[in-house]
Scaffold this active site. Structure first.
Site, PDB file in Angstrom:
ATOM      1  N   ASN A   1      -6.710  -3.767  -4.842  1.00  0.00           N
ATOM      2  CA  ASN A   1      -7.970  -3.255  -5.407  1.00  0.00           C
ATOM      3  C   ASN A   1      -7.777  -1.896  -6.078  1.00  0.00           C
ATOM      4  OD1 ASN A   1      -7.638  -2.943  -2.458  1.00  0.00           O
ATOM      5  ND2 ASN A   1      -9.316  -1.484  -2.653  1.00  0.00           N
TER       6      ASN A   1
ATOM      7  N   ASP B   1       0.831  -1.210   0.000  1.00  0.00           N
ATOM      8  CA  ASP B   1       0.000   0.000   0.000  1.00  0.00           C
ATOM      9  C   ASP B   1       0.867   1.264   0.000  1.00  0.00           C
ATOM     10  OD1 ASP B   1      -2.905  -1.289   0.797  1.00  0.00           O
ATOM     11  OD2 ASP B   1      -1.257  -2.354   1.731  1.00  0.00           O
TER      12      ASP B   1
ATOM     13  N   HIS C   1     -10.617  -2.433   7.220  1.00  0.00           N
ATOM     14  CA  HIS C   1     -11.315  -3.367   6.321  1.00  0.00           C
ATOM     15  C   HIS C   1     -11.726  -4.650   7.026  1.00  0.00           C
ATOM     16  CE1 HIS C   1     -10.717  -0.986   2.774  1.00  0.00           C
ATOM     17  NE2 HIS C   1      -9.392  -1.028   2.874  1.00  0.00           N
TER      18      HIS C   1
ATOM     19  N   HIS D   1      -3.545  -4.171   2.326  1.00  0.00           N
ATOM     20  CA  HIS D   1      -4.949  -3.731   2.314  1.00  0.00           C
ATOM     21  C   HIS D   1      -5.314  -2.874   3.520  1.00  0.00           C
ATOM     22  CE1 HIS D   1      -8.831  -3.490   0.532  1.00  0.00           C
ATOM     23  NE2 HIS D   1      -9.450  -4.279   1.377  1.00  0.00           N
TER      24      HIS D   1
ATOM     25  N   HIS E   1      -3.152  -9.505  -1.620  1.00  0.00           N
ATOM     26  CA  HIS E   1      -3.373  -8.130  -1.161  1.00  0.00           C
ATOM     27  C   HIS E   1      -4.339  -8.073   0.023  1.00  0.00           C
ATOM     28  CE1 HIS E   1      -3.840  -3.858  -1.034  1.00  0.00           C
ATOM     29  NE2 HIS E   1      -5.146  -3.956  -1.196  1.00  0.00           N
TER      30      HIS E   1
END
Ligand SMILES: *[C@@H]1O[C@H](CO)[C@@H](O)[C@H](O)[C@H]1NC(C)=O
Ligand SMILES: *[C@@H]1O[C@H](CO)[C@@H](O)[C@H](O)[C@H]1NC(C)=O
Length: 331
Positions: free
Chosen positions: A121, A50, A223, A249, A214
């Site tokens: 994503n 990230d 999340h 993530h 991920h």
């Protein structure tokens, strides 16, 4: 006559190639060999996730510390857990973001090693084919990003899994558009990924098995758990003696040691923007580390032992953990 014969042979060959290629796509993950170079056969790996924000949100500071620790450890290669380029992946292979967020950021000598990356994503919100393209590897030879693949490092085998297509919510969202080329029809794609990973894990004779994706399996972060992966991927990892699941993530550093699983769940998602204070309750007996600032993770792998170390933005160790195959057997 000879020309005619040649033409027929060529046609037959092309058909055979086409059949073999099609079968391979469905049945076997692409495999890379990356053997240890150290005399004792040990392997040192850095893990970052990230990250790509043109150096902002402490990305450059994390990169600097990776360079220092990377030199001390003499790292063999670097893993990226995805969300490589914010906010929407790359526009195309000529997107300057690649240079500004990768090549110009991770400049230390120790980081001039192979990087193995998965897609996050956010990467799916751009041109996915660009990140997968060999054109980027020509621009910076360190770059290799694929959907699902294997790196065979002798004592450890690393299985990279394309996790974004597993999450239902991305397929219902209208807020963002996703580049699903190569993923549809989705059910077929997902079932192939699971089959390929299962087969590869079963065939593996490596001492250690790490799986990298991920998305989280378990996480106390913003999340949280990824239920689709807990339902579909985790049982395969548990049945095949996987040692570590490594993800990004959630923008934090995290180590969960679940009572119900032999796996360790490691999050290295602190490559740039961190989510301070965005954390949920978790069983303190399972939560070995939750750090809501920036940083990265290092892995040291030997025949007998794996060591996991988390570093913050100052290069300070904030958590470390070790296990050995013999302790497992003795227990
Ligand atoms: C950079 O890291 C420091 C130390 O953790 C933190 O205080 C600061 O808020 C971070 N800056 C950003 C922009 O995240
Ligand atoms: C997304 O849509 C699928 C059906 O297409 C449905 O099963 C699923 O529950 C939906 N998920 C969300 C988060 O809306």
């Amino acid at each position: 006559m000879t020309a005619m014969k040649n033409k027929i042979y060529t046609t037959i060959l092309l058909v055979v190639y086409a059949v073999v290629a099609t079968v391979n796509v469905a049945a076997e993950l692409q495999r890379f060999e990356h053997l240890p170079t150290k005399a004792d056969g040990s392997l040192d790996i850095l893990v970052i996730g990230d990250w790509g924000r043109r150096g902002l949100y402490n990305q450059s500071h994390v990169a600097f510390q990776m360079g220092k620790i990377g030199e001390e450890m003499d790292v063999d290669f670097i893993l990226s857990t995805g969300d490589n380029f914010y906010d929407d992946g790359l526009i195309d292979v000529d997107d300057p973001l690649f240079d500004e967020s990768f090549t110009q950021i991770y400049t230390a000598t120790s980081l001039q090693k192979q990087w193995y990356s998965v897609l996050g994503n956010h990467d799916y919100r751009g041109d996915v084919m660009a990140q997968l393209s060999p054109v980027l590897s020509h621009k910076d030879s360190r770059w290799l990003c694929l959907r699902s693949f294997i790196v065979d490092s002798g004592i450890v085998e690393l299985f990279f899994v394309d996790t974004t297509p597993f999450q239902d919510k991305y397929f219902n969202q209208t807020k963002h558009t996703y580049d699903w080329r190569g993923v549809l029809p989705r059910e077929e794609y997902l079932s192939n990924v699971l089959k390929e990973v299962d087969t590869a894990l079963k065939e593996s004779s490596a001492t250690w098995k790490f799986v990298i994706g991920h998305h989280t399996l378990f996480s106390a972060g913003h999340h949280g758990n990824t239920q689709e992966l807990v339902d579909q991927l985790l049982p395969i990892l548990e049945a095949n003696d996987v040692d570590l699941y490594i993800n990004g993530h959630d923008h934090c550093l995290q180590h969960i040691s679940s009572k119900n699983s032999q796996l360790q769940f490691l999050t290295s998602g602190g490559g740039s923007k961190a989510w301070k204070g965005d954390v949920n309750q978790w069983d303190p007996n399972e939560m070995k580390l939750y750090y809501d600032g920036q940083g990265f993770m290092a892995l040291r792998v030997t025949v007998n032992e794996i060591g996991v170390t988390f570093y913050d933005v100052f290069g300070e160790i904030i958590h470390s953990w070790k296990t050995s195959k013999y302790t497992h057997m003795d227990a």
